[in-house]
Motif scaffolding. Structure first.
Motif, PDB file in Angstrom:
ATOM      1  N   PHE A 127       0.830  -1.210   0.000  1.00 33.39           N
ATOM      2  CA  PHE A 127       0.000   0.000   0.000  1.00 33.39           C
ATOM      3  C   PHE A 127       0.859   1.253   0.000  1.00 33.39           C
ATOM      4  N   LEU A 128       1.909   1.275   0.838  1.00 33.13           N
ATOM      5  CA  LEU A 128       2.767   2.464   0.889  1.00 33.13           C
ATOM      6  C   LEU A 128       3.460   2.701  -0.449  1.00 33.13           C
ATOM      7  N   ALA A 129       3.907   1.628  -1.081  1.00 35.95           N
ATOM      8  CA  ALA A 129       4.552   1.776  -2.384  1.00 35.95           C
ATOM      9  C   ALA A 129       3.563   2.281  -3.425  1.00 35.95           C
ATOM     10  N   THR A 130       2.337   1.763  -3.376  1.00 36.83           N
ATOM     11  CA  THR A 130       1.314   2.223  -4.321  1.00 36.83           C
ATOM     12  C   THR A 130       1.003   3.694  -4.096  1.00 36.83           C
ATOM     13  N   LEU A 131       0.900   4.080  -2.851  1.00 37.34           N
ATOM     14  CA  LEU A 131       0.639   5.486  -2.520  1.00 37.34           C
ATOM     15  C   LEU A 131       1.736   6.382  -3.085  1.00 37.34           C
ATOM     16  N   LEU A 132       2.980   5.959  -2.942  1.00 39.92           N
ATOM     17  CA  LEU A 132       4.094   6.746  -3.478  1.00 39.92           C
ATOM     18  C   LEU A 132       4.050   6.774  -4.997  1.00 39.92           C
ATOM     19  N   GLY A 133       3.755   5.635  -5.627  1.00 35.54           N
ATOM     20  CA  GLY A 133       3.671   5.592  -7.079  1.00 35.54           C
ATOM     21  C   GLY A 133       2.574   6.482  -7.621  1.00 35.54           C
ATOM     22  N   VAL A 134       1.418   6.463  -6.963  1.00 38.18           N
ATOM     23  CA  VAL A 134       0.304   7.327  -7.368  1.00 38.18           C
ATOM     24  C   VAL A 134       0.683   8.800  -7.214  1.00 38.18           C
TER      25      VAL A 134
END
Length: 307
Positions: A127-134
């Motif tokens: 989730f944290l990686a997705t948040l950063l990617g977004v």
């Protein structure tokens, strides 16, 4: 630019109220999904985890990196680039009118939500990686940051998001722990190298970027100087990788990466003779060797090479 009037349908073409599914897929640009999907696979290999036992995590992560987060970033970019695309590539879904009204924005927002929800299913790291990617995707394309307005910053954000972030995410998700220092360093180096690949990708949009005010490196430096800068960005990080692999006790992997870098050197020399014409050719030759080097490093890390 987001305050300007929407691009209308071309004269003589009946206006649509919603896009066809095929047009939505075209907006998400499947051809661009390969780099982050490949990077995620390299990260999965480097994690040392039993991949056959955790195939579902590998598959979920590849879908997250490619069709979801990368697809979302393409929709965001095309919405905020619709006016420059009307100059450079008027056949694209939004400027052509096949993606009517504000549907491009709606798709971008919807796909952002789907990506975050999917990333949440991969645990905290996912989730944290997705948040950063977004966040990087929106910062790259959308005001007020619009990092792509300057090629130095925009290409850096894009390279790290396409190569480093998926690699690090896979290593974290598959091992359920913070990635090792070796993974962080090598993944970051390949993300920096991708800065050069992004610069070459900007060659196709020089005229429109210049007219709209996007300061890509080909616009700032001219095609010849920008191509040389791109080559340095691609070559230097890989040379550092070769040195690191030797220091980590992986001479065979280091030799393979060095051979792949030598092949890229030949392709770079040819591309520099006519950058505007040969940049697309390089993307089909030199970039292939670049990504094979990534996978080679993944296997070196899996074999236990370390600082």
């Amino acid at each position: 630019m987001s305050g300007q009037a929407d691009i209308s349908a071309p004269p003589g073409r009946a206006a649509r109220t919603r896009p066809a599914p095929a047009v939505v897929l075209e907006l998400l640009k499947p051809i661009t999904w390969f780099p982050p999907m490949w990077a995620f696979m390299c990260g999965a290999v480097s994690s040392g985890a039993p991949l056959l036992e955790r195939w579902y995590l590998v598959l979920a992560g590849i879908l997250l990196a490619g069709p979801l987060v990368c697809g979302m970033s393409q929709a965001v970019n095309d919405w905020f680039d619709r006016h420059v695309d009307a100059i450079n590539e008027p056949h694209r879904p939004i400027p052509s009118g096949r993606m009517p009204g504000r549907w491009g924005l709606y798709v971008a927002v919807c796909w952002t939500g789907v990506s975050l929800a999917w990333g949440g299913m991969l645990g905290l790291w996912g989730f944290l990686a997705t948040l950063l990617g977004v966040a990087l995707a929106w910062a790259y394309s959308a005001p007020p940051l619009r990092l792509k307005a300057n090629g130095w910053w925009g290409n850096l954000a894009c390279g790290l998001a396409y190569e480093s972030l998926p690699w690090i995410t896979a290593a974290a998700v598959l091992s359920a722990a913070a990635p090792s220092a070796e993974v962080l360093v090598i993944a970051t180096l390949y993300g920096l190298g991708a800065h050069g690949i992004m610069t070459l990708n900007d060659f196709k949009a020089i005229e429109g970027d210049r007219r709209i005010g996007i300061r890509s490196l080909p616009v700032q430096l001219g095609p010849e100087r920008a191509a040389r800068v791109a080559c340095w960005f691609m070559a230097v990080p890989q040379a550092v990788v070769v040195v690191l692999l030797l220091a980590m006790g992986a001479p065979v992997h280091a030799a393979l990466v060095a051979l792949l870098l030598a092949g890229q050197g030949w392709a770079m020399a040819r591309m520099l003779t006519d950058p505007k014409k040969l940049a697309p050719w390089y993307n089909g030759t030199g970039v292939l060797q670049f990504v094979l080097g990534m996978l080679t490093c993944g296997f070196a890390l899996r074999a236990g090479a370390g600082f």
